[in-house]
Structure formats: C-alpha cells, structure tokens
Design an enzyme around this catalytic site. Structure first.
Site, PDB file in Angstrom:
ATOM      1  N   LYS A   1      13.590   4.042   3.741  1.00 33.72           N
ATOM      2  CA  LYS A   1      12.155   4.270   3.900  1.00 33.72           C
ATOM      3  C   LYS A   1      11.715   3.955   5.321  1.00 33.72           C
ATOM      4  CE  LYS A   1       7.647   2.964   1.990  1.00 33.72           C
ATOM      5  NZ  LYS A   1       6.911   2.048   1.100  1.00 33.72           N
TER       6      LYS A   1
ATOM      7  N   ASP B   1      -1.548  -6.629  -3.435  1.00 32.73           N
ATOM      8  CA  ASP B   1      -1.575  -5.169  -3.399  1.00 32.73           C
ATOM      9  C   ASP B   1      -0.230  -4.542  -3.783  1.00 32.73           C
ATOM     10  OD1 ASP B   1      -3.525  -3.247  -3.218  1.00 32.73           O
ATOM     11  OD2 ASP B   1      -2.932  -2.593  -1.224  1.00 32.73           O
TER      12      ASP B   1
END
Length: 437
Positions: A145, A273
């Site tokens: 990623k 989050d």
C-alpha cells in the site's frame, strides 16, 4: 546499518543484481512496463535488500537505534534490463532489523517474503480508484500500500510500542501485520510503500465486505459504491442488511478478547478512526461458481475476481522456496470453504447450522490516525452539525474505542456477547479493562 553507507554497495552491486534480476524480473517483461517503473524498482529493491539482509547476522536483541535505522541504495546509469528499470533510481528500506524480527514473529520466512514480492509482479487491487498504489502480491498473500510521508513518520512513532505489543501477544493480533516499509525514488519523485499480510484469503474469494467503525453518521455506502462489483459496505448497510457473523461461542470469545487487547493498545497510543474490515466468503456460491466455470472449461477467466489477476498454480515454478503459500503444494488439496489457519490468520469458519456456510475474514485497518489537532477540530465541527449525542466517527480515542467495541460485540447473533457469556463486564473508561465477575 548506517544510512551513510549508500555509496559503498555500488562496488559489488553489478554482479549481484544481474544474476538475481534475470531470475526474478526478466520472466515478466511485458507486465513490468517502463511506464510503471515504481513497481519495477520496488521488486528490485526488495530482492536486493533481502539478499543483503541474509548476509547480516540476526541480532540477539533489538536496540533503540534499530527503530531509527535505514539502508539506502542509489543506482545511476543502470543499463541492465533497461526496458523494465529506469536508468536512475533510489531505494530505501526503513528499520530493516525490526521488520525482519516482525516477519519472524508472524511466521513468515524472509525467502518466502522475497519470492512472494519479487518472483512475479504484484497486481493492482481494489477498483482502481483508490488514492495511490494498492497492490496484491502475485500469490495474493501480501498487500503493498502506498502511504504518505506523514504515515511513515507516524509508523516510526509507534513502531517500538507496536513491536512490544506483537512480542507480548506472541504475534496473535487483529492489527495489520506490518512486514516492511520502503521508499522508492524515481525521477526525483518519492513513493512510500508499506507491506502487510493480506487480511483476505489467497484462495477463497470474498463475496461481500464491510468497513465498520461503530458510527452511524455518514456511514452508508454511496450509490456509486454500491454499483461496484465488490462494494465496501459500512455500518448502516450492515444493520440494514441484518448481517451477522455466525461463529461458535469459543471463537467469539477468543476473537473479542484479541480485539479488546488490540483496541486497548490503540487507546494507549491515542489512535482512533480505525475500522474492522470484514470480508465474507459464501461457500455455497463459490461451489456453484466453480461448477459453472468447469462446464465451458475455459482456458482463462475473462475478468479476474475482485480486480485481482488469477493466482498461479502453486508449485508451478519447480524451484524452492515457493513463497508464503508455497508449502501448501505438498499438503492435501483444500476443499470448498477450507483454509490453512497458518496463512489465512484472520479467517473464521461459520458454525455448523448457521443460515449460510460462510468464512469470515476480520482484522483492524487504518491504525495510524492519532487524535491530533486536526481531528479535534473535525470533532468540534461535526458536533455542531450533528449534535453532541450523534454517533460521529471523530471522537476522543477512549470514547471511540468504547463505542467501537460495543458495536462489534453486536455483529454476532443473540444477546450481547458479554451478557451471553456471563463472565465479563466493562470497567469504567479510560482503562477499557475487562474484569472477571
């Protein structure tokens, strides 16, 4: 491993790279186009860095400096295999000894890691609309990623605590398994990449997936998202679909204990989050699809599943090592809905008698967001808009954790897990401890 040693490897670089690159890169010339040089340099760099690391003895213990160390290499006037690699590039590996130690704790051999990333090119995952590169290794066991330079700094900030957490839990975690972090520099542009174990299976197709935060404000997939082949549904969709995770009481208890331990770690670091990524493999649907595929006896799939190219037959290269999934070739073939828990470490099978035969893949993602000034401002703005009692996602880490655990507890059918087990109760925040009663 001083970063200043970047120039010295150039003396021995040419013979070492030529032999290795012929083996790893040359066989896929058409795939590794010069128009995508970042992937080419990444493969070259991983191959080179693991080769070099194998020459360095494993330290008895990691030192504080290992969490700041890096190795760099600069290649100029590179002529070998020039149709695939640019003439000038740089490759940097962050904290090589730390990530080598983490790979070992996660049960991944360096040579298998090297083969999974460098024998054949990784393929683009997702739907092509994600920010930056999102790649899956050719054998589907690893995810590469693209991250930001700020993410690299955040990773450095938590790496020592993350490593301690992995040591304490003996590698048994729902957190992302971080296996390597790199910087690729081509034409004066830096690309930062992190390698993680794939939370989904290398062989079982995911038919449905959810990103769950425990918030119901703006947590529904858009119409555009729902139109995709494999949409990412959210919390509201999960409730509206009346989705549940049907596993045994023992699996449920182990999963929640592991999740609670990981969430406590994130609270300690003031991280919020994050989401629970849930992928669902429908065994019955997979069997039907397999039967339909066998009838036409097609040579190749016209459209790859989930946006991924089909994984090559394990063991087809005839040499060892075979990559992370390679040893399965010597084991008995896996049947429908079966998986190897040593490779698919995030997988749980549905309990016999469940409404559907399913395999669930569950892990924590997006764990680098700290509750900083920006998040505090977002929380204030959303509170004004939605009201103080609204379940918005930008809240204090302890509040976020409590709400998140409450929501995830209820993804399982029946009464709340803690009540149904009759053995656990939440203590008051901020400790988030679970006490025996």
């Amino acid at each position: 491993m001083a970063s200043g040693a970047a120039s010295s490897p150039m003396v021995i670089l040419a013979p070492k790279t030529k032999t290795k690159k012929k083996h790893f890169v040359q066989q896929k010339v058409k795939v590794l186009r010069a128009s995508d040089p970042v992937i080419s340099v990444f493969m070259w760099g991983v191959n080179h860095s693991i080769g070099d690391l194998n020459q360095v003895p494993v330290p008895v213990m990691l030192l504080p400096d290992d969490f700041k160390a890096n190795t760099k290499i600069k290649v100029t006037n590179h002529l070998f295999n020039k149709e695939n690699l640019p003439g000038h590039f740089k490759f940097k590996e962050y904290c090589p000894q730390v990530f080598r130690n983490l790979r070992e704790r996660f049960g991944i051999e360096d040579l298998d890691y090297q083969v999974s990333l460098a024998r054949s090119p990784p393929v683009r995952g997702g739907d092509g609309h994600a920010e930056g590169l999102l790649l899956t290794s050719y054998d589907r066991t690893l995810v590469v990623k693209q991250i930001s330079s700020e993410d690299v700094a955040d990773m450095h900030n938590i790496l020592s605590e993350y490593h301690q957490h992995i040591v304490k839990c003996h590698g048994s975690t729902l957190l992302p398994q971080f296996l390597g972090m790199y910087r690729v520099s081509v034409e004066s542009e830096d690309t930062y990449l992190v390698v993680m174990r794939n939370m989904f299976s290398h062989r079982l197709v995911v038919h449905r997936k959810y990103d769950l935060k425990g918030s119901l404000v703006a947590r529904e997939a858009s119409d555009k998202e729902k139109g995709k082949e494999l949409p990412t549904f959210k919390d509201v969709d999960f409730r509206n679909n009346m989705q549940k995770v049907h596993v045994s009481e023992e699996q449920k208890e182990k999963f929640m204990e592991k999740l609670k331990r990981d969430v406590e770690f994130l609270v300690k670091l003031k991280i919020m989050d994050y989401s629970l990524l849930l992928g669902i493999h429908d065994v019955g649907r997979a069997e039907r699809e397999e039967e339909e595929m066998e009838e036409p006896c097609a040579e190749e799939e016209a459209e790859p599943e989930n946006g991924l190219a089909p994984a090559p037959t394990v063991g087809s290269y005839g040499t060892s090592p075979e990559g992370i999934a390679g040893y399965l070739n010597s084991c008995k073939p896996l049947g429908p809905g079966e998986f190897d828990p040593y490779i698919d470490v995030y997988a749980l099978k549905s309990i016999p008698g469940a409404p559907q035969r399913e395999v669930y893949f569950m892990g924590l993602i997006d764990v680098l967001t700290q509750y900083d000034t920006k998040k505090k401002a977002a929380h204030a703005a959303k509170t004004v808009k939605h009201g103080a009692g609204a379940e918005i996602s930008t809240v204090h880490p302890e509040q976020y954790a409590k709400r998140f655990l409450d929501f995830i507890t209820n993804i399982f059918p029946g009464i709340s897990l803690w009540r149904s087990l009759g053995r656990y109760t939440f203590s008051p925040l901020p400790g988030l401890a679970i006490n025996k009663v």
